[in-house]
Structure formats: structure tokens, C-alpha cells
Write a protein that holds these residues in place. Structure first.
Motif, PDB file in Angstrom:
ATOM      1  N   ILE A 356      -2.670  -5.637  -4.708  1.00  0.00           N
ATOM      2  CA  ILE A 356      -1.993  -4.457  -3.660  1.00  0.00           C
ATOM      3  C   ILE A 356      -1.574  -4.932  -2.870  1.00  0.00           C
ATOM      4  CG2 ILE A 356      -1.774  -1.842  -3.591  1.00  0.00           C
ATOM      5  CD1 ILE A 356      -3.041  -1.612  -6.340  1.00  0.00           C
ATOM      6  N   ASN A 357      -2.584  -5.238  -2.375  1.00  0.00           N
ATOM      7  CA  ASN A 357      -3.130  -5.422  -1.368  1.00  0.00           C
ATOM      8  C   ASN A 357      -2.072  -6.956  -0.268  1.00  0.00           C
ATOM      9  OD1 ASN A 357      -3.893  -3.620   0.146  1.00  0.00           O
ATOM     10  ND2 ASN A 357      -6.004  -4.713   0.399  1.00  0.00           N
ATOM     11  N   PHE A 358      -1.693  -7.919  -1.611  1.00  0.00           N
ATOM     12  CA  PHE A 358      -1.080  -9.087  -1.589  1.00  0.00           C
ATOM     13  C   PHE A 358       0.101  -8.003  -1.971  1.00  0.00           C
ATOM     14  CE2 PHE A 358       1.663 -12.614  -4.272  1.00  0.00           C
ATOM     15  CZ  PHE A 358       1.599 -13.155  -3.320  1.00  0.00           C
ATOM     16  N   GLN A 359       0.513  -7.818  -2.510  1.00  0.00           N
ATOM     17  CA  GLN A 359       2.578  -7.261  -2.568  1.00  0.00           C
ATOM     18  C   GLN A 359       2.822  -6.499  -1.508  1.00  0.00           C
ATOM     19  OE1 GLN A 359       3.579  -8.423  -4.781  1.00  0.00           O
ATOM     20  NE2 GLN A 359       5.372  -6.866  -5.771  1.00  0.00           N
ATOM     21  N   VAL A 364       5.871  -7.209   3.851  1.00  0.00           N
ATOM     22  CA  VAL A 364       6.155  -7.016   5.260  1.00  0.00           C
ATOM     23  C   VAL A 364       5.947  -8.437   5.701  1.00  0.00           C
ATOM     24  CG1 VAL A 364       4.848  -7.339   7.453  1.00  0.00           C
ATOM     25  CG2 VAL A 364       5.032  -5.534   5.703  1.00  0.00           C
ATOM     26  N   LEU A 365       5.781  -9.980   5.063  1.00  0.00           N
ATOM     27  CA  LEU A 365       5.751 -10.940   6.342  1.00  0.00           C
ATOM     28  C   LEU A 365       6.294 -12.198   5.057  1.00  0.00           C
ATOM     29  CD1 LEU A 365       2.206 -10.795   7.447  1.00  0.00           C
ATOM     30  CD2 LEU A 365       4.089 -10.557   8.862  1.00  0.00           C
ATOM     31  N   GLY A 366       6.833 -11.902   4.217  1.00  0.00           N
ATOM     32  CA  GLY A 366       6.861 -12.495   2.880  1.00  0.00           C
ATOM     33  C   GLY A 366       5.830 -13.407   1.441  1.00  0.00           C
ATOM     34  N   ASP A 367       6.308 -13.693   1.171  1.00  0.00           N
ATOM     35  CA  ASP A 367       5.638 -14.614  -0.288  1.00  0.00           C
ATOM     36  C   ASP A 367       4.320 -15.508   1.281  1.00  0.00           C
ATOM     37  OD1 ASP A 367       5.957 -12.762  -1.628  1.00  0.00           O
ATOM     38  OD2 ASP A 367       7.718 -14.307  -2.694  1.00  0.00           O
TER      39      ASP A 367
END
Length: 407
Positions: A356-359, A364-367
Motif C-alpha cells: 500500500i505504501n508502494f502505491q 506522488v513520486l512515480g513508479d
């Protein structure tokens, strides 16, 4: 220490009630039946848990739990969530039948019925009012969808013993079977307990947790002098509420021993720091614990394990991660690392919390930054293996998220 408002020193729950119902513990399912009697006697009216509790002479927490159980079975309907109000369904009268207290007794004054929405409200178990009524012929509500936690976040139930996990935990509470949830941090143990028990009180355990953090201690009063402020254990006992001991295995066994008498047949504790006062657990009091195996300092003693008859493993639901629109490649990384963790090759793998934090970071900052951050949160001792898996899935070398050249 978790500070809670001072509660009465009596060993009974702090409720104002007449005495239409006999005090003391009721038999299994008897409180639920009595609550059903109230609803079925006035089928067109709606009631809050507190109103029914005052009529029955029981704690609002215990009545709230009984109402949640009736709703799970389709034998009551949650009309509004804030404040919680309930009314009878087509099967409530069946739930009210059986032995026990007679039907003739005081009933609460009905609350004003709120305006009805075209969309049926969600029940605590995740079933809608419409689905409850539709399941009346079968006698049980069908497993439903998401449950809203007290903090407003959504919990998605999973299957546990052919029930939604929220409903299964409520049944364990109803039967006074303490449960321990164990699994890696971030898998949703706390979220599940919060979704199951809206009346929950939590003690966050660590190596510094003391007896006072459970039972209370003297604190300086605003007007001078000292007064005893009860802790979460005493509050949960006197109000008939659920108590979550989070990270229970990080707490010293000598400290945890203060809870054990409340969990066994005695259902009492002695508060030595407050004149040796004896506290007796009200109906509805329930203890659930969380345990993170493998976390430094976590020790599951035999004395602690033996207190929890139900021990439930909680792992990350990767299907849910996909349903939450988390990037498929990130989920693939987590699955691959989980397999290596199970084989003992590494000690860490991303759980639902990290996904979830990854998403969030990706949004916000991109993949690219999110992938680098996923590697950066891995423990240093596992980072080489994590980097290998991440690079293989994404087809490029990946380094931890870090500052670059001056812009």
C-alpha cells in the motif's frame, strides 16, 4: 501509558440501569436472546445499544456485541452507523424464542427513526440491510463486503473457517474463546480486530510496558494531590469491552501475568496499587492478542500461548493487493520474496502495508521512485536478495531511493 477516564471503583460496569434483568453472567447466547426480545416486541422502532443496555441492566459494550452478532445472522438490522441504531428483521422473533428470562419486562423508549436511505446501510459484518433480509429464509446473513473501521478506513474481510474473518472473531468472543493473531508485521492483524470490535481498547506492547500500563496508576490531580486513573485492562473489564494486546510477545511475562486471572474462570484481577481493589469482568469482556514471530525480542511463552485457545495465522492477501489496484509487478516481487522467506533464505518480504505504501509513493513520486523505495525499506541483511528479485521483475538494476546531484 494509555490514559483513560477514571471509571467507578465498583466491580460492575459503569452503567445506569434498573434491575429488570438478573445481575451476573448469563448463559451462552442468553444476552443475545434478550436483546432480540426488545427488538421483536417493538418491530417498527429503532434503538441504540445504550438504550437497550439500560433496559436490560447490562453494559452497553456487551449489548453492542450482541447486536453485532444478531446483525451477522440477519436477525437484526443496522439502520444507522453514527450513532448506531438497530431494529428487528423478519427473523428477530425466532431469535427471541427459547428459555431464559420472560418476555414481559421494561423496554427502552424508542429513538427517533432516521430518514431512510435508498441504499441499504452496511452492517458491521459487511452485509447490507437488504442482504440480511434476503438471507432470512436461510437463517444467516450471507458473507458481505468491506467493513468500515472506527478510523474510517475500509477493511476487506477474508475467509476464516467458512465465515468472514470479522464474523468468526465475533463468534469466538461470544463463546469467550480468546484469540491470538500471529504473522509478519503489516499483514492486517490490528485492522481485522478493529473491524471486528468497534468497542475495542488497545494496549501497544513493547519491552517497556509495565503493569501500570494495564491496571492504572496514581497521577497528580488538577487541584493538587493524587488520584488513581484506571488503565485499559480495568476499563475493558468494567465496561464489557474487547481488549487488544498488540505485540503481546514483546511484553515481559511478569507484566502479562496481570491479565491472566481476568481471562480464566475467575474473571477477576486485584489492583494492588489501589487498596487491593478487586475488579470483576463484565459480560462482553474479551481479550485478543497480536504476535509478530521473528521480530527481535518477541517471545511466545508457554504460559501466554496456553491462554489463547484460538491461534490464527495472518498473512498478506495478494489477491486483495491486486484488487486494490497495486501495481502487478510490485505484487509479483512481494510473492517471490515471500517464497524465499518461507524457505529461510531471507527474513523479510513486503507485506500488504508495504505494498500500500508502494502505491502511495508511486502516486506522488512515480513508479521508479516507488520501486527504489521498496528496496530501501528492506533490511540491510536481506537487501542483496531483494535487489536481485526486484531487478529481475523490473528488468533493470535498482538501487535504494536516495538523493542525487544538486539541482
Amino acid at each position: 501509558m494509555t490514559t483513560v477516564p477514571t471509571t467507578p471503583t465498583a466491580a460492575a460496569p459503569a452503567t445506569t440501569a434498573p434491575a429488570p434483568a438478573a445481575p451476573g453472567r448469563l448463559g451462552q447466547g442468553e444476552l443475545r436472546r434478550r436483546v432480540a426480545v426488545v427488538l421483536s416486541d417493538l418491530p417498527g422502532d429503532v434503538f441504540t445499544p445504550g438504550e437497550i443496555a439500560r433496559a436490560l441492566g447490562r453494559s452497553a459494550g456487551a449489548v453492542g456485541n450482541a447486536l453485532a452478532a444478531l446483525t451477522d445472522r440477519g436477525e437484526a438490522e443496522l439502520v444507522s452507523a453514527s450513532p448506531r441504531r438497530y431494529r428487528a428483521t423478519a427473523t428477530t422473533d425466532e431469535a427471541a424464542k427459547g428459555g431464559g428470562a420472560p418476555r414481559t419486562r421494561p423496554v427502552p423508549a424508542p429513538a427517533a427513526a432516521p430518514a431512510r436511505s435508498k441504499v441499504a446501510p452496511a452492517s458491521p459484518s459487511g452485509t447490507s440491510g437488504a442482504s440480511e433480509k434476503g438471507s432470512a429464509k436461510g437463517g444467516k446473513a450471507a458473507p458481505g463486503g468491506p467493513v468500515v473501521r472506527p478510523n474510517g478506513q475500509t477493511y476487506h474481510p477474508r475467509r476464516l473457517a467458512d465465515l468472514p474473518d470479522v464474523a468468526a472473531l465475533r463468534k469466538l468472543r461470544e463463546a469467550s474463546v480468546p484469540a491470538m493473531l500471529y504473522g509478519p508485521p503489516g499483514t492486517g492483524k490490528t485492522s481485522l480486530v478493529e473491524a471486528a470490535f468497534p468497542d475495542l481498547i488497545t494496549v501497544a506492547g513493547d519491552g517497556d510496558t509495565a503493569v501500570a500500563d494495564f491496571v492504572g496508576e496514581y497521577t497528580q490531580a488538577p487541584g493538587g494531590g493524587y488520584e488513581f486513573v484506571y488503565g485499559p485492562l480495568v476499563t475493558a473489564m468494567t465496561e464489557g469491552r474487547a481488549l487488544l494486546i498488540d505485540d503481546a510477545t514483546l511484553i515481559s511475562p511478569k507484566v502479562l501475568a496481570v491479565v491472566y486471572p481476568a481471562m480464566d474462570g475467575r474473571r477477576q484481577i486485584t489492583v494492588k496499587a489501589h487498596k487491593g481493589e478487586v475488579i470483576t469482568a463484565a459480560e462482553g469482556f474479551y481479550v485478543v492478542a497480536g504476535h509478530n514471530p521473528g521480530v527481535h525480542g518477541a517471545v511466545l511463552t508457554e504460559a501466554l500461548a496456553s491462554r489463547f485457545a484460538a491461534q490464527i495465522r495472518v498473512s498478506t492477501d495478494y489477491d486483495l493487493a491486486r484488487a486494490l489496484d497495486i501495481a502487478p509487478r510490485a505484487v509479483r516481487v512481494a510473492r517471490n520474496l515471500a517464497r524465499r522467506q518461507e524457505s529461510g533464505e531471507i527474513g523479510w518480504a513486503p507485506q500488504l502495508r508495504e505494498l500500500i505504501n508502494f502505491q502511495k509513493v508511486a502516486g506522488v513520486l512515480g513508479d521508479e521512485a516507488a520501486v527504489a523505495n521498496l528496496l530501501g525499506v528492506a533490511p540491510e541483511e536481506d537487501r542483496d536478495v531483494v535487489a536481485e528479485v526486484v531487478s529481475a521483475v523490473y528488468g533493470r538494476a535498482v538501487t535504494p531511493l536516495a538523493l542525487g546531484q544538486q539541482v
